[in-house]
Design an enzyme around this catalytic site. Sequence first.
Site, PDB file in Angstrom:
ATOM      1  N   GLY A 164      42.586  35.681  46.854  1.00 24.33           N
ATOM      2  CA  GLY A 164      42.053  34.619  46.017  1.00 24.33           C
ATOM      3  C   GLY A 164      41.269  35.287  44.907  1.00 24.33           C
ATOM      4  O   GLY A 164      40.589  36.273  45.136  1.00 24.33           O
ATOM      5  N   CYS A 165      41.356  34.780  43.671  1.00 23.69           N
ATOM      6  CA  CYS A 165      40.805  35.558  42.576  1.00 23.69           C
ATOM      7  C   CYS A 165      40.365  34.677  41.424  1.00 23.69           C
ATOM      8  O   CYS A 165      40.749  33.521  41.314  1.00 23.69           O
ATOM      9  CB  CYS A 165      41.850  36.529  42.014  1.00 23.69           C
ATOM     10  SG  CYS A 165      42.969  37.236  43.224  1.00 23.69           S
ATOM     11  N   THR A 166      39.572  35.263  40.525  1.00 24.53           N
ATOM     12  CA  THR A 166      39.293  34.703  39.213  1.00 24.53           C
ATOM     13  C   THR A 166      39.474  35.820  38.191  1.00 24.53           C
ATOM     14  O   THR A 166      38.867  36.882  38.318  1.00 24.53           O
ATOM     15  CB  THR A 166      37.857  34.158  39.117  1.00 24.53           C
ATOM     16  OG1 THR A 166      37.671  33.128  40.095  1.00 24.53           O
ATOM     17  CG2 THR A 166      37.587  33.604  37.728  1.00 24.53           C
TER      18      THR A 166
END
Length: 355
Positions: A123-125
Amino acid sequence: APSHDKMAILFQLVLAVVTIMTTPALSGHAEPAKEFIVDLDTDPQHRWSEIVAAYKQEIPMAMELLKHYLPSELLPILDLLGDDLYTYIPYPYNQEILGMALQVGMPVGDVVLLNLLYDLTAGCTSIVAEDTNGLIYHVRNMDYHMTTLLRNVTIVVHFQSKGKTLYSSTTFVGYVGILTGQKPNMYTISLDERHAGEQWENLIEALLNHKAYFNSFLIRDVLASDYVFESAVKQLAYTPLIAPSYIIVGGAAPRQGVVITRDRMSALNIWELNAEENKWFLVETNYDHWTTPPPSDDRRDPAIKEMNELGCENLSAEGLFNVLSTPPVLNNGTVYTTLMSAGQPDIYKTYIRYP
């Protein structure tokens, strides 16, 4: 008078504590990741020897924990394939994986699986942005399960030939692909997971039929290549992959910033920077940018709000670090933050996060 002085000092201390407690962009504790060199002139089986020796206990622990995230119905298939999984990995990555497995004393199939799982569970930004001088910045938070373990195995690797760094990566020990990387003066790349339903059956089929790349191997191939920005984007957009994803690319010249929304076979959308139209930054989390993220996992809107408050004229590595330190962009699952700029490659830095 002395009592008034004491009261004034006490008031200042209380005010300082309250200010710290109410600061919106809480960054918690952050410490620089350890940095290593991988010599590409060395035989692939031995390139990672120094790193593996330093983390020999952690690699099997990561494997055991990651297995808990596999669908139970796939375990018999993977057990049946076993070490044969290694034969489906392209050179030189298969040799690098084999060398790690031999050094740690693990089945080579388990190390292949370790690399496969990292490709699919992030999961990332990611944010790519352009300042008023046309300099492109590219930053990312990496969010994962098993944050405690992964914080302990997060490192920066500089891939060198003849003593010169060809490209750099932030990675996990035992992982030979690249999810976050930079080719100096050319481009930066980050990979974000794209939620597109259960992909395991298609993934195994694509892997066994040699019809698709590991996402992270493609990124490493591109960073190791002589592609210019436009050619790199084309390769990342249209090479078949084992899983859907978002690939974020920043270049070294103005307007060189894109978010590529990928399905397995090709790009669905290429979203581009355009500062002249006030589109000076792009934010990608784990949802198609033309849709609304779910309220339970909306990191996009807080990041956009912080970027607008920062402003194009104030854009800097420090300012972007603060954006990525704002909850819920920074959250309990955040393992690391990386700051990059292909045009100013010395900016490259990774901080392990302890929110």
